[in-house]
Scaffold this motif. Structure first.
Motif, PDB file in Angstrom:
ATOM      1  N   VAL A  88      24.959  51.162  40.540  1.00 28.41           N
ATOM      2  CA  VAL A  88      24.143  50.505  41.571  1.00 28.41           C
ATOM      3  C   VAL A  88      23.694  49.127  41.089  1.00 28.41           C
ATOM      4  CG1 VAL A  88      21.973  50.606  42.846  1.00 28.41           C
ATOM      5  CG2 VAL A  88      23.385  52.667  42.621  1.00 28.41           C
ATOM      6  N   LEU A  89      23.238  49.047  39.832  1.00 27.08           N
ATOM      7  CA  LEU A  89      22.805  47.762  39.298  1.00 27.08           C
ATOM      8  C   LEU A  89      23.968  46.783  39.213  1.00 27.08           C
ATOM      9  CD1 LEU A  89      20.316  48.739  36.433  1.00 27.08           C
ATOM     10  CD2 LEU A  89      19.798  47.834  38.700  1.00 27.08           C
ATOM     11  N   SER A  90      25.142  47.276  38.852  1.00 25.07           N
ATOM     12  CA  SER A  90      26.320  46.403  38.798  1.00 25.07           C
ATOM     13  C   SER A  90      26.623  45.828  40.173  1.00 25.07           C
ATOM     14  CB  SER A  90      27.538  47.185  38.283  1.00 25.07           C
ATOM     15  OG  SER A  90      27.368  47.578  36.942  1.00 25.07           O
ATOM     16  N   ILE A  91      26.525  46.667  41.190  1.00 28.21           N
ATOM     17  CA  ILE A  91      26.790  46.216  42.553  1.00 28.21           C
ATOM     18  C   ILE A  91      25.762  45.174  42.990  1.00 28.21           C
ATOM     19  CG2 ILE A  91      26.816  46.956  44.975  1.00 28.21           C
ATOM     20  CD1 ILE A  91      27.955  49.658  43.960  1.00 28.21           C
ATOM     21  N   GLY A 139      30.737  47.555  36.154  1.00 28.75           N
ATOM     22  CA  GLY A 139      30.820  48.494  37.273  1.00 28.75           C
ATOM     23  C   GLY A 139      32.099  49.297  37.225  1.00 28.75           C
ATOM     24  N   GLY A 140      33.198  48.649  36.830  1.00 31.21           N
ATOM     25  CA  GLY A 140      34.470  49.354  36.711  1.00 31.21           C
ATOM     26  C   GLY A 140      34.437  50.424  35.645  1.00 31.21           C
ATOM     27  N   MET A 141      33.829  50.099  34.500  1.00 37.06           N
ATOM     28  CA  MET A 141      33.716  51.079  33.420  1.00 37.06           C
ATOM     29  C   MET A 141      32.900  52.285  33.852  1.00 37.06           C
ATOM     30  SD  MET A 141      33.029  48.443  30.254  1.00 37.06           S
ATOM     31  CE  MET A 141      34.223  47.182  29.801  1.00 37.06           C
ATOM     32  N   ASP A 142      31.813  52.030  34.559  1.00 36.67           N
ATOM     33  CA  ASP A 142      30.944  53.124  34.982  1.00 36.67           C
ATOM     34  C   ASP A 142      31.588  53.959  36.089  1.00 36.67           C
ATOM     35  OD1 ASP A 142      29.016  52.271  33.188  1.00 36.67           O
ATOM     36  OD2 ASP A 142      28.132  50.895  34.628  1.00 36.67           O
ATOM     37  N   LEU A 143      32.231  53.323  37.030  1.00 31.33           N
ATOM     38  CA  LEU A 143      32.904  54.074  38.098  1.00 31.33           C
ATOM     39  C   LEU A 143      34.065  54.897  37.557  1.00 31.33           C
ATOM     40  CD1 LEU A 143      32.856  51.484  41.014  1.00 31.33           C
ATOM     41  CD2 LEU A 143      31.838  53.767  41.049  1.00 31.33           C
ATOM     42  N   SER A 144      34.688  54.427  36.478  1.00 28.24           N
ATOM     43  CA  SER A 144      35.759  55.216  35.878  1.00 28.24           C
ATOM     44  C   SER A 144      35.210  56.518  35.303  1.00 28.24           C
ATOM     45  CB  SER A 144      36.470  54.417  34.781  1.00 28.24           C
ATOM     46  OG  SER A 144      35.640  54.217  33.660  1.00 28.24           O
ATOM     47  N   ILE A 159      36.136  47.857  43.425  1.00 29.04           N
ATOM     48  CA  ILE A 159      35.222  48.603  44.298  1.00 29.04           C
ATOM     49  C   ILE A 159      33.823  48.002  44.201  1.00 29.04           C
ATOM     50  CG2 ILE A 159      34.080  50.829  44.635  1.00 29.04           C
ATOM     51  CD1 ILE A 159      36.698  52.164  43.703  1.00 29.04           C
ATOM     52  N   THR A 160      33.383  47.684  42.977  1.00 27.16           N
ATOM     53  CA  THR A 160      32.072  47.055  42.774  1.00 27.16           C
ATOM     54  C   THR A 160      31.969  45.753  43.556  1.00 27.16           C
ATOM     55  OG1 THR A 160      31.879  48.009  40.545  1.00 27.16           O
ATOM     56  CG2 THR A 160      30.514  46.087  41.045  1.00 27.16           C
TER      57      THR A 160
END
Length: 561
Positions: free
Chosen positions: A130-133, A356-361, A376-377
């Motif tokens: 969420v913070l990344s977005i 964000g990519g690392m976290d969504l992975s 996606i982010t």
């Protein structure tokens, strides 16, 4: 037997899986981006970490944060004193939070399994996503404003473009075009491997530093000095000044707190912990000092010369174009905006897009890797309407302060767990296991101790945040003060509380590590330091520089269920 429709669906889903050539098939807990970073990908030294931590400060984002702190009623001297202390705190938190990644080469996503549990890790991951977005959107908006300056240097018609958007949109048509184009450019950079962005970071640091100095000198020359605000006296009592210092530190730290939180995502690229620490400290203390000082001086100078404080360098440069649309001014405006945009882009891509990519992975490893997650982010960042963050300095500061309330307890718990409770020893294999006997399975996959301590710490900061946003004077002053100083209080409380709880109710396998390198990720020297046996000993290939290579066909299924 499966129907044709079911078979087609299965084939389609198989095609959507993360590419995993020479790796095991992605599972619930792992894909190639989540595994411990192999030695051949750990190429970040002093200059890489200097660039990574200098770039956030060498942006108009940090320029805006520094100048906006004048709204707290402090003068330039007080603000700079507070920011210097804030930089020291940022260095301490960042270096301590680097250790899991630097030692075991795992990222933020995997570290969340340590403190929240295999399944509970979703709490920390979702928060960081969420913070990344939010940050990706807000930084992209500022990047779009820089493109507006660049386009305005090409065309006076673009600079004076009629706004056809309604007032409720809170943005102009011109600014929207810049925002859209900046987004498109960023998408191209998201296809890069995260560890390859270091050269771009260093290059942007150099040209942006030159641009900031140029803006400062021009403002001082035009105004013949820094202006009156620079010398203003503070009309606050000593007690009020103390709390405003603390709030200024909290706001300053809040702007960088998401980057401090997921530091393991980049410390796992470190070629040497010593080089990493030096890069972080020198970058934060140098750039974190002169950039806000420049911003404060320029805000003071423009206030005197134009009778308006310009919080952003983009506003300053656009004003120069309005005053004199000559070829020389246009060329200067273009190169200044280009330099600012370079740091804005590299910072946003590395600190928010890749993060964000690392976290969504970690949310869906089988179908999302860093690149897909970063895209996606970027797409979701439009939903937060970032242009609304910059309506007033008070709104901006409230938004900055709020981030630390949520993420600082995560940092504190992670440091306490890794450094104090586990004595910097991890059974690494258990971080990728859903076995009930695993170290990090806790209670059905959730570490109730970590979750409870985090929830309590965040809950104490929420009332103060509400009071700050809504100017609610009915909330007890003690809770307001807790929020104002959450940079300190939201760290000390969960750190001590989590340590105490784990002493009373010990965690499983504290201070115990793996017996061997199950991942083929460590060099022989690292295996000696960790007191573990190298895996696939008969298949190891040792190069002259000490790096190891493990033939992929000899790998086994390393992740027990």
């Amino acid at each position: 037997m499966p129907t044709t429709k079911a078979l087609n669906l299965r084939k389609f889903m198989d095609k959507l899986e993360v590419p995993h050539e020479n790796h095991e098939e992605p599972t619930l807990l792992t894909n190639p981006d989540l595994e411990p970073m192999p030695s051949h990908r750990r190429g970040w030294g002093f200059f890489s970490f200097f660039g990574y931590w200098a770039t956030p400060n060498l942006t108009i984002w940090t320029w805006l944060t520094g100048s906006s702190l004048l709204a707290l009623g402090l003068n330039t001297g007080h603000v700079m004193g507070a920011l210097t202390l804030g930089n020291v705190i940022i260095c301490i938190y960042t270096c301590l939070n680097s250790n899991p990644g630097a030692k075991y080469h795992v990222g933020y996503t995997v570290c969340q399994r340590m403190i929240f549990g295999i399944y509970g890790s979703g709490i920390g991951i979702i928060i960081r996503v969420v913070l990344s977005i939010v940050f990706y959107g807000s930084q992209s908006w500022l990047g779009g404003l820089l493109l507006v300056v660049m386009f305005s240097s090409f065309s006076k018609g673009f600079m004076d473009m009629e706004n056809t958007f309604s007032d409720s949109a809170d943005m102009t048509k011109r600014d929207f075009i810049g925002f859209l184009v900046f987004h498109i450019i960023e998408i191209l950079f998201l296809y890069m491997r995260p560890e390859k962005i270091n050269k771009w970071l260093n290059g942007s640091c150099i040209i942006t530093t030159i641009a900031f100095v140029a803006v400062l000198i021009t403002c001082l020359v035009k105004n013949k000095g820094p202006g009156d605000i620079y010398y203003e006296k503070v009309n606050l009592g000593k007690w009020e000044i103390g709390w405003m210092w603390l709030k200024a530190i909290t706001i300053w730290y809040g702007a960088l707190s998401p980057d401090v939180t997921n530091q393991s995502d980049y410390s796992r690229f470190a070629s040497s912990p010593r080089k990493m620490y030096l890069g972080i400290i020198i970058a934060v203390m140098i750039t974190g000092t002169f950039v806000p000082l420049f911003s404060l001086i320029c805000a003071s100078a423009t206030s005197h010369f134009y009778n308006t404080q310009f919080w952003l360098p983009t506003d300053i440069v656009l004003q120069w174009l309005r005053d004199d649309y000559s070829p020389g001014t246009r060329a200067g405006a273009f190169f200044l905006a280009f330099a600012f945009a370079s740091s804005q882009l590299t910072f946003n891509v590395s600190a928010n897009g890749f993060a964000g990519g690392m976290d969504l992975s970690g949310v869906c490893p089988k179908y999302i890797n860093i690149r897909r997650g970063a895209i996606i982010t970027a797409l979701l960042s439009w939903l937060v309407q970032p242009w609304k963050f910059y309506n007033t300095s008070s709104v901006f500061m409230s938004v900055m302060s709020s981030f630390g309330v949520v993420v600082t307890p995560i940092i504190a718990i992670l440091i306490a767990d890794f450094m104090v409770i586990r004595k910097a020893q991890l059974p690494l294999l258990d971080l990728y296991s859903t076995s009930p006997d695993g170290t990090f399975y806790f209670t059905k996959g959730f570490n109730l101790k970590g979750i409870s301590v985090w929830a309590i710490s965040v809950a104490l900061g929420i009332p103060g945040l509400i009071a700050d946003l809504q100017n609610d004077h009915q909330i007890p002053q003690e809770l307001v003060n807790f929020f104002s100083g959450n940079v300190i209080f939201a760290f000390i409380l969960p750190f001590c509380l989590y340590t105490l709880v784990c002493k009373i109710i010990p965690v499983k396998n504290a201070g115990i590590g793996d017996k061997e390198d199950y991942f083929g990720a460590f060099t022989l020297e690292e295996c000696d330091k960790l007191n573990i046996e190298p895996h696939y000993r008969s298949s190891l290939v040792v190069f002259d520089d000490g790096l190891l290579a493990v033939p992929s066909e000899n790998k086994i299924n390393k992740y027990p269920n």
